[in-house]
Write an enzyme that holds these catalytic residues in place. Structure first.
Site, PDB file in Angstrom:
ATOM      1  N   HIS A  16       0.869  -1.189   0.000  1.00  0.00           N
ATOM      2  CA  HIS A  16       0.000   0.000   0.000  1.00  0.00           C
ATOM      3  C   HIS A  16       0.899   1.231   0.000  1.00  0.00           C
ATOM      4  CE1 HIS A  16      -3.812   2.092   1.798  1.00  0.00           C
ATOM      5  NE2 HIS A  16      -3.135   2.897   0.980  1.00  0.00           N
ATOM      6  N   HIS A 196      -9.333   0.937  -1.789  1.00  0.00           N
ATOM      7  CA  HIS A 196      -9.342   1.579  -0.473  1.00  0.00           C
ATOM      8  C   HIS A 196     -10.774   1.525   0.050  1.00  0.00           C
ATOM      9  CE1 HIS A 196      -5.472   3.164  -1.632  1.00  0.00           C
ATOM     10  NE2 HIS A 196      -5.387   3.985  -0.615  1.00  0.00           N
ATOM     11  N   GLU A 199     -11.321   3.422   5.455  1.00  0.00           N
ATOM     12  CA  GLU A 199     -10.302   4.320   6.022  1.00  0.00           C
ATOM     13  C   GLU A 199     -11.071   5.386   6.802  1.00  0.00           C
ATOM     14  OE1 GLU A 199      -8.134   6.609   3.101  1.00  0.00           O
ATOM     15  OE2 GLU A 199      -6.601   7.252   4.540  1.00  0.00           O
ATOM     16  N   ASP A 278       1.779   7.050   2.109  1.00  0.00           N
ATOM     17  CA  ASP A 278       2.377   8.250   1.488  1.00  0.00           C
ATOM     18  C   ASP A 278       3.510   8.730   2.392  1.00  0.00           C
ATOM     19  OD1 ASP A 278       0.264   8.830  -0.709  1.00  0.00           O
ATOM     20  OD2 ASP A 278      -0.922   8.548   1.116  1.00  0.00           O
TER      21      ASP A 278
HETATM   22  N1  HPA Z   1      -6.526   7.298   0.939  1.00  0.00           N
HETATM   23  C1  HPA Z   1      -7.138   7.639  -0.180  1.00  0.00           C
HETATM   24  N2  HPA Z   1      -6.498   8.138  -1.230  1.00  0.00           N
HETATM   25  C2  HPA Z   1      -5.188   8.290  -1.160  1.00  0.00           C
HETATM   26  C3  HPA Z   1      -4.496   7.947  -0.023  1.00  0.00           C
HETATM   27  C4  HPA Z   1      -5.205   7.407   1.081  1.00  0.00           C
HETATM   28  O1  HPA Z   1      -4.673   7.054   2.137  1.00  0.00           O
HETATM   29  N3  HPA Z   1      -3.201   8.236  -0.275  1.00  0.00           N
HETATM   30  C5  HPA Z   1      -3.125   8.704  -1.533  1.00  0.00           C
HETATM   31  N4  HPA Z   1      -4.330   8.752  -2.074  1.00  0.00           N
HETATM   32 ZN    ZN Z   2      -3.650   4.743   0.337  1.00  0.00          ZN
END
Ligand code: HPA
Ligand code: ZN
Length: 326
Positions: A16, A196, A199, A278
């Site tokens: 990821h 994703h 989150e 990131d």
């Molecule tokens: N979530 C959603 N989009 C993203 C993320 C994330 O953690 N990092 C980069 N784009």
């Molecule tokens: Zn991500």
């Protein structure tokens, strides 16, 4: 062996990782100069100070602003090679990189420019450090289904160079169901799917990613712990969750690492891995995520080993290729 040496020595996969999220401020300024692109910040220091996020959207706004310095094949190459070198130093033997073509094609950077640069860095990483890599094309979920289909059309001549598709960007209000038809077409073309979910979004989005998109892994997925039936299913079906502890704290999903639910997920028998998401924006690369999370949650060495093993098992490499590591 201290914790840091132990973590770095463990063979691990990073599953990821957004390559645009590895753009360190130093490289951002270098590319801004090289490409004569204006930046909203005066200095590297001011840029780091601006990385004080209140949620996912506040991060994404800066992340897309930073990515504007990436224009040429060489830029994408330099970005990816710097990440891969850093990951190698952390004991990463295999990396699956997300890239967001729409972030670049919307600025008139050709799809092939992005892919050519990333792929050249991946070939070099294999030659220099024996690292294997996969490239996963991620769709931006705040854009329309139509935009997604247009991007897939641009990708069609290059499908043999892609290893799967993902779904990222602003989660709330953009459920997986919005992209059910797009992902059905991707699957028809033979591309494995990840997404994703969970989150910032509710457990329902994780169910949608599994049932409507047929996602093979869930990126983040930490809000699964709110739904016992979902937890039982994720454990039973061993659906991998690619968890990103530093990201979750910096984007205020959890207030502190000590409050992160990674150990709860692990104790419930889920396939959980640790990833950096990131790293240039969230304060550390994958080994540091392991080290600080292990310390904050008092993870045993056996648990840390299991997390690294999970990452290899959850990767998109065939058993024959994976065997040397396991
Ligand atoms: N979530 C959603 N989009 C993203 C993320 C994330 O953690 N990092 C980069 N784009
Ligand atoms: Zn991500």
């Amino acid at each position: 062996m201290n914790l840091e040496e132990f973590v770095i020595a463990l063979p691990k996969a990073e599953l990821h990782l957004h390559i645009e999220g590895t753009l360190e401020p130093e490289m951002m300024f270098e590319l801004a100069r090289r490409n004569a692109v204006p930046l909203p910040w005066d200095s590297v220091e001011a840029t780091r100070v601006a990385y004080d996020f209140s949620n996912l959207q506040s991060f994404l706004d800066l992340y897309y602003a930073g990515a504007a310095v990436l224009l040429h094949e060489q830029d994408f190459h330099d970005l990816a090679l710097a990440y891969l070198e850093r990951a190698h130093a952390d004991g990463v033997v295999h990396a699956e990189l997300f890239f967001d073509p729409q972030t670049h094609t919307l600025r008139s950077v050709p799809f092939s420019t992005v892919l050519d640069g990333l792929e050249r860095a991946c070939v070099e990483a294999q030659q220099r450090w024996g690292m294997s890599t996969r490239l996963i094309m991620s769709f931006l979920r705040h854009l329309s289904e139509e935009d997604g289909f247009a991007t897939l059309d641009e990708a069609r001549p290059h499908l043999h160079r892609l290893h799967g598709v993902g779904l990222d960007s602003s989660e709330l209000g953009h459920p997986p169901s919005k992209f059910e038809r797009l992902f059905a077409e991707c699957r028809r073309l033979g591309l494995p799917v990840v997404a994703h979910a969970g989150e910032e979004g509710p457990p329902e989005y994780i169910f949608e990613a599994l049932d409507l998109l047929q996602s093979q892994r869930i990126d983040h997925g930490v809000r699964a712990s709110e739904d016992p039936a979902l937890m039982a299913r994720l454990a039973r079906e061993q659906i991998p969750l690619t968890v990103c502890p530093f990201s979750n704290v910096r984007l205020r999903v959890f207030d502190t690492l000590a409050e992160h639910n990674l150990k709860t997920l692990l104790d419930a028998g889920l396939n959980v891995s640790i990833n950096s998401d990131d790293p240039a924006y969230f304060g550390g690369y994958v080994a540091q995520n392991y080290i600080d999370t292990a310390a904050a949650l008092s993870l045993s060495r056996a648990e840390i080993k299991r997390i690294a093993r999970n990452s290899l098992q959850a990767s998109f490499v065939s058993d024959a290729q994976r065997r040397p590591w396991l």
